[in-house]
Design a protein around this motif. Structure first.
Motif, PDB file in Angstrom:
ATOM      1  N   ASP A  79     -21.421 -45.750 -35.280  1.00  0.00           N
ATOM      2  CA  ASP A  79     -21.857 -46.823 -34.405  1.00  0.00           C
ATOM      3  C   ASP A  79     -20.712 -47.189 -33.476  1.00  0.00           C
ATOM      4  O   ASP A  79     -19.550 -46.914 -33.740  1.00  0.00           O
ATOM      5  CB  ASP A  79     -22.261 -48.059 -35.210  1.00  0.00           C
ATOM      6  CG  ASP A  79     -23.561 -47.846 -35.964  1.00  0.00           C
ATOM      7  OD1 ASP A  79     -24.283 -46.898 -35.611  1.00  0.00           O
ATOM      8  OD2 ASP A  79     -23.824 -48.603 -36.897  1.00  0.00           O
ATOM      9  N   ASP A 132     -36.190 -45.944 -29.280  1.00  0.00           N
ATOM     10  CA  ASP A 132     -35.276 -45.853 -30.426  1.00  0.00           C
ATOM     11  C   ASP A 132     -36.073 -45.413 -31.649  1.00  0.00           C
ATOM     12  O   ASP A 132     -36.548 -46.230 -32.432  1.00  0.00           O
ATOM     13  CB  ASP A 132     -34.620 -47.215 -30.665  1.00  0.00           C
ATOM     14  CG  ASP A 132     -33.494 -47.140 -31.692  1.00  0.00           C
ATOM     15  OD1 ASP A 132     -33.406 -46.114 -32.391  1.00  0.00           O
ATOM     16  OD2 ASP A 132     -32.724 -48.108 -31.786  1.00  0.00           O
ATOM     17  N   GLY A 169     -29.221 -55.405 -28.318  1.00  0.00           N
ATOM     18  CA  GLY A 169     -30.272 -55.763 -29.269  1.00  0.00           C
ATOM     19  C   GLY A 169     -31.060 -56.985 -28.867  1.00  0.00           C
ATOM     20  O   GLY A 169     -31.873 -57.484 -29.652  1.00  0.00           O
ATOM     21  N   PRO A 197     -34.940 -43.802 -34.380  1.00  0.00           N
ATOM     22  CA  PRO A 197     -34.310 -44.122 -35.668  1.00  0.00           C
ATOM     23  C   PRO A 197     -34.661 -45.517 -36.177  1.00  0.00           C
ATOM     24  O   PRO A 197     -34.817 -45.720 -37.377  1.00  0.00           O
ATOM     25  CB  PRO A 197     -32.808 -43.977 -35.366  1.00  0.00           C
ATOM     26  CG  PRO A 197     -32.751 -42.971 -34.258  1.00  0.00           C
ATOM     27  CD  PRO A 197     -33.956 -43.269 -33.409  1.00  0.00           C
ATOM     28  N   LYS A 198     -34.781 -46.498 -35.267  1.00  0.00           N
ATOM     29  CA  LYS A 198     -35.127 -47.861 -35.668  1.00  0.00           C
ATOM     30  C   LYS A 198     -36.598 -48.193 -35.390  1.00  0.00           C
ATOM     31  O   LYS A 198     -37.019 -49.332 -35.563  1.00  0.00           O
ATOM     32  CB  LYS A 198     -34.219 -48.870 -34.948  1.00  0.00           C
ATOM     33  CG  LYS A 198     -32.760 -48.778 -35.388  1.00  0.00           C
ATOM     34  CD  LYS A 198     -31.914 -49.877 -34.748  1.00  0.00           C
ATOM     35  CE  LYS A 198     -30.472 -49.811 -35.235  1.00  0.00           C
ATOM     36  NZ  LYS A 198     -29.633 -50.872 -34.623  1.00  0.00           N
ATOM     37  N   GLN A 199     -37.348 -47.186 -34.933  1.00  0.00           N
ATOM     38  CA  GLN A 199     -38.788 -47.316 -34.718  1.00  0.00           C
ATOM     39  C   GLN A 199     -39.121 -48.524 -33.821  1.00  0.00           C
ATOM     40  O   GLN A 199     -39.930 -49.393 -34.174  1.00  0.00           O
ATOM     41  CB  GLN A 199     -39.515 -47.415 -36.058  1.00  0.00           C
ATOM     42  CG  GLN A 199     -39.299 -46.202 -36.945  1.00  0.00           C
ATOM     43  CD  GLN A 199     -40.035 -46.305 -38.259  1.00  0.00           C
ATOM     44  OE1 GLN A 199     -41.022 -47.028 -38.370  1.00  0.00           O
ATOM     45  NE2 GLN A 199     -39.554 -45.601 -39.262  1.00  0.00           N
ATOM     46  N   ARG A 200     -38.513 -48.536 -32.642  1.00  0.00           N
ATOM     47  CA  ARG A 200     -38.761 -49.615 -31.702  1.00  0.00           C
ATOM     48  C   ARG A 200     -38.590 -49.096 -30.272  1.00  0.00           C
ATOM     49  O   ARG A 200     -37.969 -48.042 -30.052  1.00  0.00           O
ATOM     50  CB  ARG A 200     -37.805 -50.783 -31.947  1.00  0.00           C
ATOM     51  CG  ARG A 200     -36.336 -50.421 -31.763  1.00  0.00           C
ATOM     52  CD  ARG A 200     -35.436 -51.597 -32.074  1.00  0.00           C
ATOM     53  NE  ARG A 200     -34.046 -51.304 -31.770  1.00  0.00           N
ATOM     54  CZ  ARG A 200     -33.046 -52.178 -31.854  1.00  0.00           C
ATOM     55  NH1 ARG A 200     -33.300 -53.425 -32.253  1.00  0.00           N
ATOM     56  NH2 ARG A 200     -31.819 -51.834 -31.550  1.00  0.00           N
ATOM     57  N   LYS A 244     -25.968 -47.043 -32.117  1.00  0.00           N
ATOM     58  CA  LYS A 244     -25.746 -45.612 -32.169  1.00  0.00           C
ATOM     59  C   LYS A 244     -25.749 -45.043 -30.752  1.00  0.00           C
ATOM     60  O   LYS A 244     -26.355 -45.599 -29.856  1.00  0.00           O
ATOM     61  CB  LYS A 244     -26.836 -44.949 -33.022  1.00  0.00           C
ATOM     62  CG  LYS A 244     -26.836 -45.453 -34.459  1.00  0.00           C
ATOM     63  CD  LYS A 244     -27.851 -44.710 -35.292  1.00  0.00           C
ATOM     64  CE  LYS A 244     -27.965 -45.320 -36.686  1.00  0.00           C
ATOM     65  NZ  LYS A 244     -26.716 -45.376 -37.396  1.00  0.00           N
TER      66      LYS A 244
END
Length: 391
Positions: A296, A347, A377, A349-352, A313
């Motif tokens: 990160d 995104d 964010g 990996p974060k499902q957004r 990331k």
């Protein structure tokens, strides 16, 4: 590049290194030196038998230099400048011309091949097809020049190789220009055929492994395949998006729209890579694999932004061309409508995901603000269904 040169030098002076190290540090025995991790890795990599000295020669150019200069007077045998090798050479083709007479904005695509090489004969049609598509799609690449450098053993075979790339508008280094043909592999770091090397008009190397890039991008969407902060979305990029966040600007399939997308995305992308010390095309140089998601970073948002920075990331920046398989696939998968232009941050990996509000003007500043909000964010994220084999 520096690391490669260091490894080469290490092998050349390996016996002297051992002696000097043992003289300066008597506690370091030869046995302990051989047990060092670096020594073990290099020994395994080059299949070195037990015992020293051992000389490892990397590259055809170095081998030829050693044979022609056994005393090492010309060490480290720098490659001849490209423009000097081709100065005064009359390139052969439908419109023969001196190398110096090529358009100043023409990308040079050097194709190393021979008729006796089966992979060369199978590669030539796809090369011509790709370059034809590139010239038609992008105005700035309309003058791209294919230059054939033959490794044939006879003039008759040479003519056959020239004919194989005639559809690509190729100009060939003449059969009679033996000195130039034999010097060009060293000038461009070529060790085998078929090989595709791309340079700009002044001889700056853009791509050394063009053959592999063309195989992965047969329509030349990201030609000339050099490292850059923003690239066109391809099927390979979709696979990377399963592991890394990405910003995608969807646009129409027009040259002017692609130019526009590059102009508004490039400043934010370059700023991001520079501030986070991440190498193009968006993967951290300290990672062993681009698949590693363990790292990160703290993104320093623009000075005018009051958004608190958060770790994230590493991110990629893409242009999604309307009508391409990759753009249509990702739109269908995440449920985006077909409006263009549309800027979206995805995104997996974060499902957004988050999309710039419809009607907002897409400019350099608005893109930067959008990037800041996404990376911090604080954007208005929407849930995203998991990435699957469908995409």
């Amino acid at each position: 590049m520096q690391r490669k040169e260091l490894l080469f030098a290490l092998f050349i002076v390996f016996p002297d290194v051992i002696l000097s190290m043992m003289q300066s540090a008597k506690s370091l025995t030869l046995k302990r030196l051989q047990q060092l991790p670096e020594t073990r890795r290099l020994t395994q990599k080059y299949s070195i038998a037990v015992g020293v000295p051992t000389l490892v020669i990397r590259g055809r150019g170095v081998r030829d230099a050693l044979l022609s200069d056994p005393t090492g007077e010309g060490f480290p045998w720098p490659a001849p400048p490209l423009n000097e090798v081709l100065r005064g050479i009359q390139l052969q083709g439908e419109q023969s011309k001196l190398y110096e007479e090529l358009p100043a904005n023409a990308i040079r695509v050097f194709y190393f091949a021979a008729h006796w090489c089966p992979p060369c004969r199978s590669f030539a049609p796809s090369l011509c097809s790709t370059l034809s598509a590139v010239r038609k799609r992008r105005a700035k690449y309309a003058n791209t020049q294919l230059i054939l450098v033959s490794s044939d053993r006879s003039e008759q075979s040479f003519k056959r190789t020239v004919a194989s790339v005639a559809a690509g508008g190729a100009l060939a280094v003449p059969w009679s220009a033996t000195e130039a043909r034999t010097a060009l592999p060293a000038a461009l770091g070529v060790a085998g055929i078929p090989a595709l090397v791309i340079t700009d008009a002044v001889g700056k190397l853009l791509t050394s492994n063009g053959r592999q890039h063309l195989a992965a991008d047969p329509t030349g969407l990201n030609f000339p395949w050099g490292q850059r902060a923003v690239s066109v979305l391809t099927e390979q990029a979709l696979l990377k998006m399963a592991r890394h966040p990405a910003l995608v600007l969807f646009i129409d399939d027009e040259d002017s729209e692609i130019e526009f997308a590059e102009s508004v995305l490039m400043p934010a992308a370059e700023s991001y890579y520079e501030e986070c010390s991440i190498q193009y095309p968006g993967f951290c140089p300290y990672q062993n694999s681009s698949d590693d998601e363990s790292m990160d970073f703290d993104y320093s948002t623009t000075k005018s932004s009051k958004i608190k920075k958060k770790s994230f990331k590493h991110v990629m920046f893409f242009i999604g061309i309307e009508g391409s398989d990759s753009a249509d696939m990702i739109r269908e998968h995440i449920g985006l409508d077909d409006a263009v232009p549309m800027l979206t941050a995805i995104d997996f990996p974060k499902q957004r995901m988050v999309t710039m509000k419809f009607g907002d003007e897409i400019t350099t500043d608005s893109v930067q603000n959008f990037v800041d909000a996404f990376l911090s964010g604080n954007a208005e994220f929407k849930p995203l269904k998991p990435y699957s084999d469908k995409c």
